[in-house]
Design a protein around this motif. Structure first.
Motif, PDB file in Angstrom:
ATOM      1  N   SER A  73      12.960 -11.826 -14.693  1.00  0.00           N
ATOM      2  CA  SER A  73      12.999 -10.123 -14.415  1.00  0.00           C
ATOM      3  C   SER A  73      12.434  -9.679 -13.198  1.00  0.00           C
ATOM      4  CB  SER A  73      12.769  -9.155 -15.810  1.00  0.00           C
ATOM      5  OG  SER A  73      13.439  -9.408 -17.226  1.00  0.00           O
ATOM      6  N   CYS A  74      13.006  -8.369 -12.776  1.00  0.00           N
ATOM      7  CA  CYS A  74      12.372  -8.005 -10.965  1.00  0.00           C
ATOM      8  C   CYS A  74      12.258  -6.050 -11.439  1.00  0.00           C
ATOM      9  CB  CYS A  74      12.953  -8.347  -9.833  1.00  0.00           C
ATOM     10  SG  CYS A  74      11.900  -8.279  -8.499  1.00  0.00           S
ATOM     11  N   LEU A  75      10.212  -6.171 -11.255  1.00  0.00           N
ATOM     12  CA  LEU A  75      10.549  -5.111 -11.310  1.00  0.00           C
ATOM     13  C   LEU A  75      10.169  -4.203  -9.767  1.00  0.00           C
ATOM     14  CD1 LEU A  75       8.363  -2.419 -12.956  1.00  0.00           C
ATOM     15  CD2 LEU A  75       6.238  -4.079 -12.465  1.00  0.00           C
ATOM     16  N   CYS A  76      10.316  -2.920  -9.717  1.00  0.00           N
ATOM     17  CA  CYS A  76      11.206  -2.307  -8.556  1.00  0.00           C
ATOM     18  C   CYS A  76      10.616  -1.317  -8.976  1.00  0.00           C
ATOM     19  CB  CYS A  76      12.956  -2.789  -7.863  1.00  0.00           C
ATOM     20  SG  CYS A  76      12.732  -4.612  -7.869  1.00  0.00           S
ATOM     21  N   PRO A  77       9.546  -0.510  -9.009  1.00  0.00           N
ATOM     22  CA  PRO A  77       8.552   0.580  -9.391  1.00  0.00           C
ATOM     23  C   PRO A  77       8.998   0.921  -7.578  1.00  0.00           C
ATOM     24  CG  PRO A  77       6.575  -0.535  -9.833  1.00  0.00           C
ATOM     25  CD  PRO A  77       7.817  -1.945  -8.907  1.00  0.00           C
ATOM     26  N   MET A  78       8.600   2.635  -7.925  1.00  0.00           N
ATOM     27  CA  MET A  78       8.053   3.970  -6.527  1.00  0.00           C
ATOM     28  C   MET A  78       6.783   3.668  -7.084  1.00  0.00           C
ATOM     29  SD  MET A  78      11.520   5.712  -4.932  1.00  0.00           S
ATOM     30  CE  MET A  78      11.121   7.463  -6.708  1.00  0.00           C
ATOM     31  N   GLY A  79       6.075   4.519  -6.641  1.00  0.00           N
ATOM     32  CA  GLY A  79       4.525   5.231  -7.023  1.00  0.00           C
ATOM     33  C   GLY A  79       4.356   5.123  -7.748  1.00  0.00           C
ATOM     34  N   VAL A  80       3.328   4.247  -8.015  1.00  0.00           N
ATOM     35  CA  VAL A  80       2.159   3.961  -9.346  1.00  0.00           C
ATOM     36  C   VAL A  80       0.941   4.520  -8.904  1.00  0.00           C
ATOM     37  CG1 VAL A  80       1.863   2.754 -11.019  1.00  0.00           C
ATOM     38  CG2 VAL A  80       3.833   1.981  -9.779  1.00  0.00           C
ATOM     39  N   ASN A  81       0.293   5.068 -10.110  1.00  0.00           N
ATOM     40  CA  ASN A  81      -1.531   5.491  -9.643  1.00  0.00           C
ATOM     41  C   ASN A  81      -2.087   4.393  -9.581  1.00  0.00           C
ATOM     42  OD1 ASN A  81      -3.698   7.071  -8.811  1.00  0.00           O
ATOM     43  ND2 ASN A  81      -3.262   7.771 -11.906  1.00  0.00           N
ATOM     44  N   THR A  82      -2.315   3.398  -8.725  1.00  0.00           N
ATOM     45  CA  THR A  82      -3.250   2.555  -8.126  1.00  0.00           C
ATOM     46  C   THR A  82      -3.443   2.587  -7.027  1.00  0.00           C
ATOM     47  OG1 THR A  82      -1.294   1.087  -7.210  1.00  0.00           O
ATOM     48  CG2 THR A  82      -1.943   0.936  -9.291  1.00  0.00           C
ATOM     49  N   LYS A  83      -4.323   1.855  -6.726  1.00  0.00           N
ATOM     50  CA  LYS A  83      -5.410   1.843  -5.800  1.00  0.00           C
ATOM     51  C   LYS A  83      -4.583   1.046  -4.362  1.00  0.00           C
ATOM     52  CE  LYS A  83      -8.946  -1.104  -6.866  1.00  0.00           C
ATOM     53  NZ  LYS A  83      -9.649  -2.459  -6.204  1.00  0.00           N
ATOM     54  N   LEU A  84      -3.564   0.335  -4.020  1.00  0.00           N
ATOM     55  CA  LEU A  84      -2.276   0.272  -3.233  1.00  0.00           C
ATOM     56  C   LEU A  84      -1.730   1.071  -3.430  1.00  0.00           C
ATOM     57  CD1 LEU A  84      -1.375  -2.639  -2.376  1.00  0.00           C
ATOM     58  CD2 LEU A  84       0.298  -2.492  -4.034  1.00  0.00           C
ATOM     59  N   LEU A  85      -1.711   2.177  -3.566  1.00  0.00           N
ATOM     60  CA  LEU A  85      -0.455   3.568  -3.425  1.00  0.00           C
ATOM     61  C   LEU A  85      -1.536   3.973  -2.348  1.00  0.00           C
ATOM     62  CD1 LEU A  85       1.824   5.564  -3.759  1.00  0.00           C
ATOM     63  CD2 LEU A  85       0.591   6.472  -5.311  1.00  0.00           C
ATOM     64  N   TYR A  86      -2.898   4.041  -2.479  1.00  0.00           N
ATOM     65  CA  TYR A  86      -3.676   5.579  -0.979  1.00  0.00           C
ATOM     66  C   TYR A  86      -4.190   4.336   0.382  1.00  0.00           C
ATOM     67  CZ  TYR A  86      -2.688   8.031  -4.928  1.00  0.00           C
ATOM     68  OH  TYR A  86      -2.137   8.897  -6.452  1.00  0.00           O
ATOM     69  N   GLU A  87      -3.904   3.272   0.208  1.00  0.00           N
ATOM     70  CA  GLU A  87      -4.507   2.376   0.891  1.00  0.00           C
ATOM     71  C   GLU A  87      -3.986   3.038   2.403  1.00  0.00           C
ATOM     72  OE1 GLU A  87      -3.702  -1.512   0.541  1.00  0.00           O
ATOM     73  OE2 GLU A  87      -5.651  -2.300  -1.735  1.00  0.00           O
ATOM     74  N   GLY A  88      -2.518   2.864   2.359  1.00  0.00           N
ATOM     75  CA  GLY A  88      -2.461   4.040   3.821  1.00  0.00           C
ATOM     76  C   GLY A  88      -3.306   5.263   4.133  1.00  0.00           C
ATOM     77  N   GLU A  89      -2.611   6.118   3.365  1.00  0.00           N
ATOM     78  CA  GLU A  89      -3.316   6.978   3.674  1.00  0.00           C
ATOM     79  C   GLU A  89      -4.938   7.431   4.575  1.00  0.00           C
ATOM     80  OE1 GLU A  89      -2.511  11.116   3.962  1.00  0.00           O
ATOM     81  OE2 GLU A  89      -1.516  10.416   2.969  1.00  0.00           O
ATOM     82  N   GLU A  90      -5.323   6.513   3.341  1.00  0.00           N
ATOM     83  CA  GLU A  90      -7.318   6.169   3.922  1.00  0.00           C
ATOM     84  C   GLU A  90      -7.247   5.528   5.367  1.00  0.00           C
ATOM     85  OE1 GLU A  90      -8.736   3.929   0.035  1.00  0.00           O
ATOM     86  OE2 GLU A  90      -8.379   5.872  -1.212  1.00  0.00           O
ATOM     87  N   SER A  91      -6.235   4.581   5.580  1.00  0.00           N
ATOM     88  CA  SER A  91      -6.395   3.871   6.581  1.00  0.00           C
ATOM     89  C   SER A  91      -6.581   5.048   7.968  1.00  0.00           C
ATOM     90  CB  SER A  91      -5.485   3.076   6.630  1.00  0.00           C
ATOM     91  OG  SER A  91      -4.117   3.309   7.251  1.00  0.00           O
ATOM     92  N   GLY A  92      -5.930   5.927   7.801  1.00  0.00           N
ATOM     93  CA  GLY A  92      -5.970   7.179   8.645  1.00  0.00           C
ATOM     94  C   GLY A  92      -4.881   6.145  10.097  1.00  0.00           C
ATOM     95  N   ASP A  93      -4.808   5.412   9.534  1.00  0.00           N
ATOM     96  CA  ASP A  93      -3.408   4.450  10.270  1.00  0.00           C
ATOM     97  C   ASP A  93      -2.244   5.964  10.472  1.00  0.00           C
ATOM     98  OD1 ASP A  93      -2.043   2.156  12.645  1.00  0.00           O
ATOM     99  OD2 ASP A  93      -0.784   2.594  10.906  1.00  0.00           O
ATOM    100  N   VAL A  94      -1.239   6.091  11.720  1.00  0.00           N
ATOM    101  CA  VAL A  94      -0.263   7.026  11.712  1.00  0.00           C
ATOM    102  C   VAL A  94       0.428   6.477  10.685  1.00  0.00           C
ATOM    103  CG1 VAL A  94       1.779   7.761  12.566  1.00  0.00           C
ATOM    104  CG2 VAL A  94      -0.557   8.138  13.991  1.00  0.00           C
TER     105      VAL A  94
END
Length: 272
Positions: A180-201
């Motif tokens: 089986s292959c799991l393909c979710p969109m947004g999940v409330n984990t640290k991974l989800l918010y890494e981009g926002e926290e990076s400040g990179d555009v």
């Protein structure tokens, strides 16, 4: 496949989806090796499980992309519980955004998001063929079916993870190996918010793309969806049901879908 009395390994099990999977598996009667690069996190999840269901879990620090480390996890599972029945290739990283990603950035993303799955399958599938059964669950992402705005490393490696899981299913599905292959969109984990926290555009765009595309689910909701799919032995696990419709739109008119994605990207960060 029922998980009761099965032996499972969950990578990336120190929290998020992996931690929730480990908990749900144990609740369903499975014995679980909780593995994570962060050994303390893995041990904490295992301890939490054992507090409610003594003897159901053991934690271990491990690099899920390293063949020797995977073998040690298999050996640990066998010594503690018995032969491995279920493997959850769940560990993953978001990767560096944009074309600025270095060779080492790409190598790391490919190792963790793809080769970790390949290396685990190389060790486990021959054993499962001898026994006549086994279950491999790959955590990819909706990005593996659609794309990931901002992060080429994430998008490309998740596409590859879907492709490898698909190949496993086609090649061994009639020989007792379930995939089986799991393909979710947004999940409330640290991974989800890494981009926002990076400040990179592009990193910011990556996080906003996911959080604005649909509901952000809790890891426990995703884990429930995984076990339900395994019970039915379904290949594609979509906790966000709208992903299937998005995927159909992509296949129906690829160029129109690409234009729409460019508009979506522009709307996330106007002028960027």
């Amino acid at each position: 496949m029922k998980v009761e009395q099965k032996v499972a390994i969950v990578t990336g099990g120190g929290g998020g989806i992996g931690g929730a999977l480990a908990d749900r598996l144990a609740a369903g009667g499975a014995k679980v090796v909780v593995a994570d690069l962060d050994e303390a996190a893995a041990l904490a999840v295992a301890a939490s499980i054992n507090a409610e269901r003594p003897g159901s879990a053991v934690g271990a620090g491990a690099d899920a992309s390293d063949t020797d480390a995977i073998q040690r996890l298999i050996d640990l599972a066998e010594s503690e519980f018995g032969p491995v029945d279920l493997y959850f290739a769940n560990a993953g990283i978001s990767g560096a955004p944009g074309l600025e990603a270095t060779e080492s950035d790409w190598d790391l993303s490919i190792d963790v998001n793809l080769r970790a799955h390949i290396r685990a399958a190389q060790l486990l599938v021959p054993r499962w063929l001898e026994r006549g059964e086994g279950y491999f669950v790959s955590t990819a992402s909706a990005a593996g079916l659609l794309t990931q705005i901002g992060s080429a490393t994430y998008s490309v490696t998740k596409h590859a993870a879907v492709g490898f899981a698909e190949w496993l299913n086609v090649t061994y599905g009639d020989r007792g190996i379930r995939v089986s292959c799991l393909c979710p969109m947004g999940v409330n984990t640290k991974l989800l918010y890494e981009g926002e926290e990076s400040g990179d555009v592009l990193g910011v765009a990556a996080t906003r793309a996911v959080t604005s595309a649909g509901e952000v689910l809790e890891p426990s909701q995703v884990a429930d969806a995984v076990l339900a799919a395994m019970d039915e032995e379904r290949f594609l696990i979509l906790p966000h049901e709208q992903v299937l419709e998005m995927y159909r739109h992509k296949g129906a008119d690829y160029d129109r879908w690409l234009r729409g994605m460019r508009r979506f990207q522009a709307g996330l960060l106007p002028g960027a």
